[in-house]
Enzyme design. Structure first.
Site, PDB file in Angstrom:
ATOM      1  N   GLY A  62      42.998  44.049  27.535  1.00 21.60           N
ATOM      2  CA  GLY A  62      41.956  43.217  28.957  1.00 21.60           C
ATOM      3  C   GLY A  62      42.111  41.942  28.063  1.00 21.60           C
ATOM      4  O   GLY A  62      41.955  41.746  27.421  1.00 21.60           O
ATOM      5  N   SER A  63      42.300  41.481  30.063  1.00 20.88           N
ATOM      6  CA  SER A  63      41.957  39.948  29.063  1.00 20.88           C
ATOM      7  C   SER A  63      41.545  39.327  30.457  1.00 20.88           C
ATOM      8  O   SER A  63      41.475  38.294  31.196  1.00 20.88           O
ATOM      9  CB  SER A  63      43.033  38.953  28.829  1.00 20.88           C
ATOM     10  N   GLY A 117      36.896  40.330  28.195  1.00 25.81           N
ATOM     11  CA  GLY A 117      38.313  40.701  27.795  1.00 25.81           C
ATOM     12  C   GLY A 117      38.195  39.266  27.044  1.00 25.81           C
ATOM     13  O   GLY A 117      38.576  39.245  25.080  1.00 25.81           O
ATOM     14  N   PHE A 169      41.092  50.801  36.919  1.00 28.25           N
ATOM     15  CA  PHE A 169      42.678  50.388  36.002  1.00 28.25           C
ATOM     16  C   PHE A 169      42.948  51.308  35.231  1.00 28.25           C
ATOM     17  O   PHE A 169      43.957  51.418  34.442  1.00 28.25           O
ATOM     18  CB  PHE A 169      43.184  48.698  35.814  1.00 28.25           C
ATOM     19  N   ALA A 192      29.546  37.695  30.462  1.00 28.31           N
ATOM     20  CA  ALA A 192      30.392  37.000  29.233  1.00 28.31           C
ATOM     21  C   ALA A 192      30.270  35.445  29.179  1.00 28.31           C
ATOM     22  O   ALA A 192      30.258  35.100  28.234  1.00 28.31           O
ATOM     23  CB  ALA A 192      31.500  37.522  30.375  1.00 28.31           C
ATOM     24  N   LYS A 246      23.726  50.267  35.900  1.00 28.85           N
ATOM     25  CA  LYS A 246      22.916  48.662  36.471  1.00 28.85           C
ATOM     26  C   LYS A 246      23.587  48.460  37.262  1.00 28.85           C
ATOM     27  O   LYS A 246      23.173  46.855  38.216  1.00 28.85           O
ATOM     28  CB  LYS A 246      22.656  48.158  34.827  1.00 28.85           C
ATOM     29  N   ASN A 293      27.588  40.845  40.470  1.00 33.20           N
ATOM     30  CA  ASN A 293      27.393  42.119  41.369  1.00 33.20           C
ATOM     31  C   ASN A 293      25.672  41.516  42.266  1.00 33.20           C
ATOM     32  O   ASN A 293      25.918  41.133  42.940  1.00 33.20           O
ATOM     33  CB  ASN A 293      26.756  43.274  40.949  1.00 33.20           C
ATOM     34  N   LYS A 301      36.278  41.355  39.210  1.00 38.08           N
ATOM     35  CA  LYS A 301      36.079  42.605  39.793  1.00 38.08           C
ATOM     36  C   LYS A 301      34.870  42.960  39.551  1.00 38.08           C
ATOM     37  O   LYS A 301      34.255  43.010  38.755  1.00 38.08           O
ATOM     38  CB  LYS A 301      37.505  43.577  38.993  1.00 38.08           C
ATOM     39  N   GLN A 337      32.353  45.739  39.607  1.00 35.55           N
ATOM     40  CA  GLN A 337      32.476  47.111  39.249  1.00 35.55           C
ATOM     41  C   GLN A 337      31.225  48.332  40.482  1.00 35.55           C
ATOM     42  O   GLN A 337      31.202  49.500  40.724  1.00 35.55           O
ATOM     43  CB  GLN A 337      32.237  47.834  37.869  1.00 35.55           C
TER      44      GLN A 337
HETATM   45  N1  LIG Z   1      32.041  39.744  32.890  1.00 32.28           N
HETATM   46  C1  LIG Z   1      31.346  40.100  32.475  1.00 32.28           C
HETATM   47  O1  LIG Z   1      30.140  39.469  32.084  1.00 32.28           O
HETATM   48  C2  LIG Z   1      31.143  41.746  31.526  1.00 32.28           C
HETATM   49  C3  LIG Z   1      30.249  41.725  30.546  1.00 32.28           C
HETATM   50  C4  LIG Z   1      30.117  43.295  30.276  1.00 32.28           C
HETATM   51  C5  LIG Z   1      30.923  44.034  30.640  1.00 32.28           C
HETATM   52  N2  LIG Z   1      31.584  43.937  31.810  1.00 32.28           N
HETATM   53  C6  LIG Z   1      33.418  44.908  31.921  1.00 32.28           C
HETATM   54  O2  LIG Z   1      34.008  44.533  31.311  1.00 32.28           O
HETATM   55  C7  LIG Z   1      35.277  45.220  32.621  1.00 32.28           C
HETATM   56  C8  LIG Z   1      35.999  44.151  32.289  1.00 32.28           C
HETATM   57  O3  LIG Z   1      35.884  43.105  33.000  1.00 32.28           O
HETATM   58  P1  LIG Z   1      36.345  41.227  33.580  1.00 32.28           P
HETATM   59  O4  LIG Z   1      35.106  40.566  33.176  1.00 32.28           O
HETATM   60  O5  LIG Z   1      36.981  41.304  31.219  1.00 32.28           O
HETATM   61  O6  LIG Z   1      37.433  41.864  33.819  1.00 32.28           O
HETATM   62  P2  LIG Z   1      37.311  40.854  35.812  1.00 32.28           P
HETATM   63  O7  LIG Z   1      36.467  41.012  36.470  1.00 32.28           O
HETATM   64  O8  LIG Z   1      37.085  38.951  35.257  1.00 32.28           O
HETATM   65  O9  LIG Z   1      39.196  40.635  35.815  1.00 32.28           O
HETATM   66  C9  LIG Z   1      39.368  41.505  36.031  1.00 32.28           C
HETATM   67  C10 LIG Z   1      40.845  41.158  35.358  1.00 32.28           C
HETATM   68  O10 LIG Z   1      42.086  42.996  36.039  1.00 32.28           O
HETATM   69  C11 LIG Z   1      43.107  42.560  35.244  1.00 32.28           C
HETATM   70  N3  LIG Z   1      44.018  42.961  36.024  1.00 32.28           N
HETATM   71  C12 LIG Z   1      43.969  42.892  37.914  1.00 32.28           C
HETATM   72  N4  LIG Z   1      44.877  44.239  38.078  1.00 32.28           N
HETATM   73  C13 LIG Z   1      45.270  44.788  37.602  1.00 32.28           C
HETATM   74  C14 LIG Z   1      45.641  45.673  37.103  1.00 32.28           C
HETATM   75  N5  LIG Z   1      46.440  45.717  38.721  1.00 32.28           N
HETATM   76  N6  LIG Z   1      46.308  46.834  35.929  1.00 32.28           N
HETATM   77  C15 LIG Z   1      45.031  46.341  34.621  1.00 32.28           C
HETATM   78  N7  LIG Z   1      44.668  45.251  34.927  1.00 32.28           N
HETATM   79  C16 LIG Z   1      44.593  44.230  36.152  1.00 32.28           C
HETATM   80  C17 LIG Z   1      43.288  40.851  35.500  1.00 32.28           C
HETATM   81  O11 LIG Z   1      44.758  40.080  35.310  1.00 32.28           O
HETATM   82  C18 LIG Z   1      41.810  40.397  35.191  1.00 32.28           C
HETATM   83  O12 LIG Z   1      41.929  40.264  33.201  1.00 32.28           O
HETATM   84  C19 LIG Z   1      34.741  45.548  33.110  1.00 32.28           C
HETATM   85  O13 LIG Z   1      35.046  47.328  33.266  1.00 32.28           O
HETATM   86  C20 LIG Z   1      33.210  45.213  33.684  1.00 32.28           C
HETATM   87  O14 LIG Z   1      32.053  45.290  34.151  1.00 32.28           O
HETATM   88  C21 LIG Z   1      31.964  42.665  31.874  1.00 32.28           C
HETATM   89  O1  LIG Z   2      29.233  40.724  36.291  1.00 31.44           O
HETATM   90  P1  LIG Z   2      28.592  41.700  36.305  1.00 31.44           P
HETATM   91  O2  LIG Z   2      27.123  41.850  37.373  1.00 31.44           O
HETATM   92  O3  LIG Z   2      29.662  42.492  36.666  1.00 31.44           O
HETATM   93  O4  LIG Z   2      27.790  42.591  35.444  1.00 31.44           O
HETATM   94  C1  LIG Z   2      28.168  41.785  33.893  1.00 31.44           C
HETATM   95  C2  LIG Z   2      27.931  43.050  32.904  1.00 31.44           C
HETATM   96  O5  LIG Z   2      28.377  44.444  32.643  1.00 31.44           O
HETATM   97  C3  LIG Z   2      26.646  42.531  32.549  1.00 31.44           C
HETATM   98  O6  LIG Z   2      26.775  43.408  31.267  1.00 31.44           O
END
Ligand SMILES: NC(=O)c1ccc[n+]([C@@H]2O[C@H](COP(=O)([O-])OP(=O)(O)OC[C@H]3O[C@@H](n4cnc5c(N)ncnc54)[C@H](O)[C@@H]3O)[C@@H](O)[C@H]2O)c1
Ligand SMILES: O=P(O)(O)OC[C@H](O)CO
Length: 366
Positions: free
Chosen positions: A40-41, A45, A122, A177, A224, A276, A304, A306
């Site tokens: 994941g990136s 990621g 995914f 992030a 959450k 969100n 995305k 969630q």
């Molecule tokens: N962003 C945050 O602050 C944060 C913090 C903690 C946890 N998370 C969790 O981490 C997970 C990943 O979130 P993120 O913020 O790294 O992603 P993101 O929402 O920033 O990015 C979406 C990712 O999905 C990829 N993508 C798009 N279509 C796809 C497909 N068909 N198959 C596979 N990949 C595809 C994109 O290239 C991109 O890398 C989520 O479950 C999120 O809840 C996010």
């Molecule tokens: O930016 P959100 O709402 O997807 O939340 C990001 C992380 O899950 C926070 O822990």
């Protein structure tokens, strides 16, 4: 594509160093060193890769290189994402030992530590592609907040990874992030592996603790995101934590998990500043006239949400088990997201008085 051609080292916007992997010592040449791949990136990621790569450079038991699987996308400019990773973490320098790899099977091939961090929708497809493609001694951790609903009930992403690939731990916490600070590793029995994950992630600016409760940690992170939607729609009760639902779904969830970063700290962080919350805020300001899909595309530019799909998944579980009236906040959020109720309905949400006594005699519901 040969590995040396398909991998690019990253720095800021990515460095195009096509020979990067030619200089890497392969895992079987130094068997005692752990090799890490991040699957994941996106926004988190990329940050997770940066965090991990700063530790693998310093800690001798890890190979320096951190491979990062990039879901390949072509940007409007015509550039490939694996060549120019400016979309999900613009303006932040990634260390040189992070190597982007658009070939999933190739990216995981040599790793014995797999970090899964893609949007949850995914993951099933990704896991299926990886069956038989990973090292036999590989362990995995999920940073993913979400779940799938199967006919037999809710399936947490960690369970999905375990079922398909046979491996798993989770890491969740107050980590947006761009403002990350701490997290909790949830593990099942094997504390030694959990501590290895802590060594990989922990830094003076990102503190990581452990708790023997995979479901509890993961459910906190999943739940959450739905509460953050309620917060965005102006619900003032968002700090009301529905631990009752978590325990009803998985009676093994431990009370002490609720004192870790994955619970109230993450809830507050996400409800105050997460994606969100921001998208729900825009949704409510528009009176629900613009859909979440539209707002996600416009406001998040490929990142995305969630919460909306999780709200639907939680709703399906509640509906299936006849619990909708017990958890009006969760039910109402889904009704709002799907356009059946106005966003303002969330303000009228009130605690269901029958809930607490019911939790104490919840055994008959399982
Ligand atoms: N962003 C945050 O602050 C944060 C913090 C903690 C946890 N998370 C969790 O981490 C997970 C990943 O979130 P993120 O913020 O790294 O992603 P993101 O929402 O920033 O990015 C979406 C990712 O999905 C990829 N993508 C798009 N279509 C796809 C497909 N068909 N198959 C596979 N990949 C595809 C994109 O290239 C991109 O890398 C989520 O479950 C999120 O809840 C996010
Ligand atoms: O930016 P959100 O709402 O997807 O939340 C990001 C992380 O899950 C926070 O822990």
């Amino acid at each position: 594509m040969a590995p040396s051609m398909e991998s690019q080292q990253l720095e800021g916007p990515l460095n195009n160093n096509a020979n990067a992997s030619a200089n890497v010592v392969l895992a079987d040449e130094v068997p005692h060193k752990s090799r890490v791949t991040v699957v994941g990136s996106g926004n988190w990621g990329s940050v997770a890769s940066k965090l991990i790569a700063s530790n693998t450079q310093k800690i001798n038991s890890f190979h320096d290189e951190v491979r990062m699987w990039v879901f390949e996308e072509t940007l409007p400019s015509g550039e490939k994402l694996a060549e120019e990773n400016v979309k999900y973490l613009p303006g932040i320098k990634l260390p040189k030992n992070v190597v982007a790899d658009p070939d999933l099977e190739h990216a995981v091939r040599d790793a014995n530590m797999l970090v899964f961090v893609t949007p949850h929708q995914f993951m099933e497809g990704i896991c299926k592609r990886l069956v038989g493609k990973i090292r036999k001694d590989a362990v995995a951790i999920s940073l993913i907040k979400g779940m799938e609903v199967k006919r037999e009930g809710p399936c947490m992403i960690c369970t999905l990874i375990s079922k398909i690939l046979g491996i798993s731990c989770v890491l969740m916490g107050a980590n947006i992030a761009n403002e990350f600070s701490e997290a909790t590793v949830g593990y099942r029995e094997d504390k030694e592996i959990a501590e290895k994950w802590v060594r990989l992630f922990n830094t003076p600016y990102f503190m990581v603790s452990t708790v023997e409760d995979v479901e509890g940690v993961e459910l906190c992170g999943t739940r959450k995101n739905v509460v953050a939607l309620a917060a965005g729609c102006n619900n003032e009760d968002w700090l009301e934590r529905d631990e009752g639902l978590l325990k009803l779904l998985f009676p093994s969830v431990k009370d002490n998990t609720f004192f870790e970063s994955c619970e109230v700290a993450d809830l507050i962080t996400t409800c105050l500043g997460g994606r969100n919350r921001r998208c729900a805020d825009a949704f409510a300001r528009n009176g629900g006239k613009r859909s979440f899909d539209e707002l996600e595309a416009e406001m998040l530019q490929g990142q995305k949400l969630q919460g909306v799909s999780t709200a639907k998944e939680v709703y399906e579980v509640l509906h299936h088990r006849g619990w909708l009236e017990l958890f009006p906040l969760f039910a109402t959020v889904h009704e709002i997201c799907s356009g059946r109720l106005a966003p303002s309905t969330i303000v009228e949400y009130t605690e269901h008085s029958a809930r607490l006594p019911l939790l104490e005699s919840s055994a008959h519901l399982n």
